[in-house]
Design a protein around this motif. Structure first.
Motif, short mmCIF file in Angstrom:
data_model
loop_
_atom_site.label_atom_id
_atom_site.label_comp_id
_atom_site.label_asym_id
_atom_site.label_seq_id
_atom_site.Cartn_x
_atom_site.Cartn_y
_atom_site.Cartn_z
N ASP A 3 45.13 15.51 -112.83
CA ASP A 3 45.97 14.97 -113.85
C ASP A 3 45.44 15.40 -115.22
N VAL A 4 46.30 15.63 -116.35
CA VAL A 4 45.78 16.27 -117.65
C VAL A 4 46.21 15.11 -118.58
N VAL A 5 45.52 14.73 -119.64
CA VAL A 5 45.89 13.85 -120.70
C VAL A 5 46.03 14.49 -121.86
N GLN A 6 46.80 14.32 -122.60
CA GLN A 6 46.87 14.85 -123.93
C GLN A 6 46.85 13.93 -125.09
N ASN A 7 46.66 14.35 -126.37
CA ASN A 7 46.49 13.40 -127.51
C ASN A 7 47.90 13.78 -128.16
N ASP A 8 48.66 12.43 -128.36
CA ASP A 8 49.89 12.51 -129.00
C ASP A 8 49.69 12.45 -130.58
N ARG A 9 49.85 13.71 -130.94
CA ARG A 9 49.21 14.02 -132.47
C ARG A 9 50.30 13.05 -133.23
N ASN A 10 51.44 12.91 -132.89
CA ASN A 10 52.30 12.04 -133.78
C ASN A 10 51.83 10.62 -133.75
N ARG A 42 51.72 1.53 -109.44
CA ARG A 42 51.25 0.79 -110.73
C ARG A 42 51.73 1.54 -111.93
N ARG A 43 51.90 2.83 -111.65
CA ARG A 43 52.72 3.50 -113.04
C ARG A 43 54.19 3.35 -113.32
N PHE A 44 54.72 2.94 -112.19
CA PHE A 44 56.33 3.03 -112.34
C PHE A 44 56.62 1.72 -112.03
N THR A 45 56.06 0.48 -112.68
CA THR A 45 56.64 -0.75 -112.52
C THR A 45 57.81 -0.93 -113.40
N PRO A 46 58.46 -1.90 -113.07
CA PRO A 46 59.81 -2.23 -113.91
C PRO A 46 59.18 -2.55 -115.46
N GLY A 47 59.91 -2.02 -116.50
CA GLY A 47 59.62 -2.02 -117.61
C GLY A 47 58.54 -1.21 -118.44
N ALA A 48 57.79 -0.29 -117.50
CA ALA A 48 57.21 0.69 -117.96
C ALA A 48 57.89 1.83 -118.63
N GLU A 49 57.13 2.21 -119.80
CA GLU A 49 57.77 3.13 -120.78
C GLU A 49 57.00 4.38 -120.76
N PHE A 50 58.05 5.52 -120.85
CA PHE A 50 57.52 6.90 -120.61
C PHE A 50 57.85 7.69 -121.87
N THR A 51 56.99 8.62 -122.39
CA THR A 51 57.47 9.54 -123.52
C THR A 51 57.93 10.70 -122.57
N LEU A 52 59.06 11.34 -123.22
CA LEU A 52 59.71 12.37 -122.20
C LEU A 52 59.16 13.74 -123.00
N GLN A 53 58.80 14.63 -122.18
CA GLN A 53 58.42 16.11 -122.46
C GLN A 53 59.71 16.86 -122.31
N VAL A 54 60.45 17.27 -123.15
CA VAL A 54 61.94 17.98 -123.02
C VAL A 54 61.71 19.06 -123.96
N PRO A 55 62.67 20.19 -123.83
CA PRO A 55 63.01 21.12 -124.79
C PRO A 55 63.69 20.60 -126.22
N GLU A 56 63.30 21.11 -127.19
CA GLU A 56 63.83 20.44 -128.37
C GLU A 56 65.03 20.41 -128.50
N GLY A 62 62.21 13.52 -128.25
CA GLY A 62 61.64 12.53 -128.90
C GLY A 62 61.83 10.94 -128.63
N LYS A 63 62.63 11.14 -127.40
CA LYS A 63 62.87 9.71 -126.93
C LYS A 63 61.95 9.23 -125.79
N THR A 64 62.21 7.84 -125.32
CA THR A 64 61.42 7.43 -124.25
C THR A 64 62.32 6.60 -123.32
N VAL A 65 61.94 6.56 -122.05
CA VAL A 65 62.60 6.13 -120.89
C VAL A 65 61.76 4.92 -120.29
N THR A 66 62.69 3.77 -119.87
CA THR A 66 62.00 2.66 -119.25
C THR A 66 62.52 2.52 -117.98
#
Length: 198
Positions: A3-10, A42-56, A62-66
């Motif tokens: 797994d690779v972790v990136q730093n979210d610059r924003n 553990r990661r995909f528990t109800p209520g967990a929020e993810f940032t989406l990496q999708v084409p611009e 720029g959205k998230t999903v729960t």
């Protein structure tokens, strides 16, 4: 699994890549998952929020999903998200990569931050062959971009090719296929042997 972790610059947060949405499943908005985490329950528990990496160009940029629900169906991990209620909505998320904010005190096995990898020596057969200059994130896998002299070499960041990451020791050990770091010297050597045999 690496797994690779990136730093979210924003947001200034560290994020861990945990999965990719492979295809829509059924008619109620479910999506099959390709997992990049060793602990999906553990990661995909109800209520967990993810940032989406999708084409611009994607409406999801720029959205998230729960997470609404996570389950395993016919041996495949499947996830349901809030506000994704039908197959059409789910198809709009196919190929998206899911990132989650990570507590920096939390450690997941075989997971590294980009900044931990950049600058590490790349060692093959006990010889330093280059240095990691950056990490590129792609849907299929991550790549270590290795600076070797004047060249940049793209090394797939998979366990078969990068079996050891030693952050404390300042190095990654690689076992690349022939030709990745050089112009197949074995073939040149064989030609030289053939000439001396004549």
């Amino acid at each position: 699994m690496t797994d690779v972790v990136q730093n979210d610059r924003n947001q200034g947060k560290n994020q861990l890549r945990v999965g990719r949405l492979v295809k829509a499943h059924g008619l109620k908005g479910a999506l099959k998952l390709e997992l990049y985490t060793d602990n999906p329950e553990r990661r995909f528990t109800p209520g967990a929020e993810f940032t989406l990496q999708v084409p611009e160009a994607s409406p999801w940029h720029g959205k998230t999903v729960t997470v609404r629900e996570y389950r395993v169906m016919n041996g495949n991990p499947v996830v349901f998200f809030n506000d994704v209620d039908d197959r059409t909505a789910a198809e709009g998320l196919v190929r998206a990569i899911l990132w989650i904010d990570q507590d920096t005190s939390e450690v997941e096995e075989n997971a590294w931050f980009d900044q931990q990898l950049v600058g590490l020596d790349v060692v093959r057969d006990d010889v330093v062959v280059g240095r990691v200059s950056r990490v590129e994130h792609f849907p299929a896998q991550d790549l270590l971009i290795v600076k070797a002299g004047e060249r940049e070499i793209m090394v797939p960041f998979v366990e078969a090719i990068v079996p050891t990451v030693d952050v404390a020791g300042g190095r990654v050990i690689v076992t690349p296929p022939a030709g990745l770091f050089e112009e197949l010297p074995d073939a040149v050597e064989e030609d030289a042997v053939a000439e001396t045999d004549e």
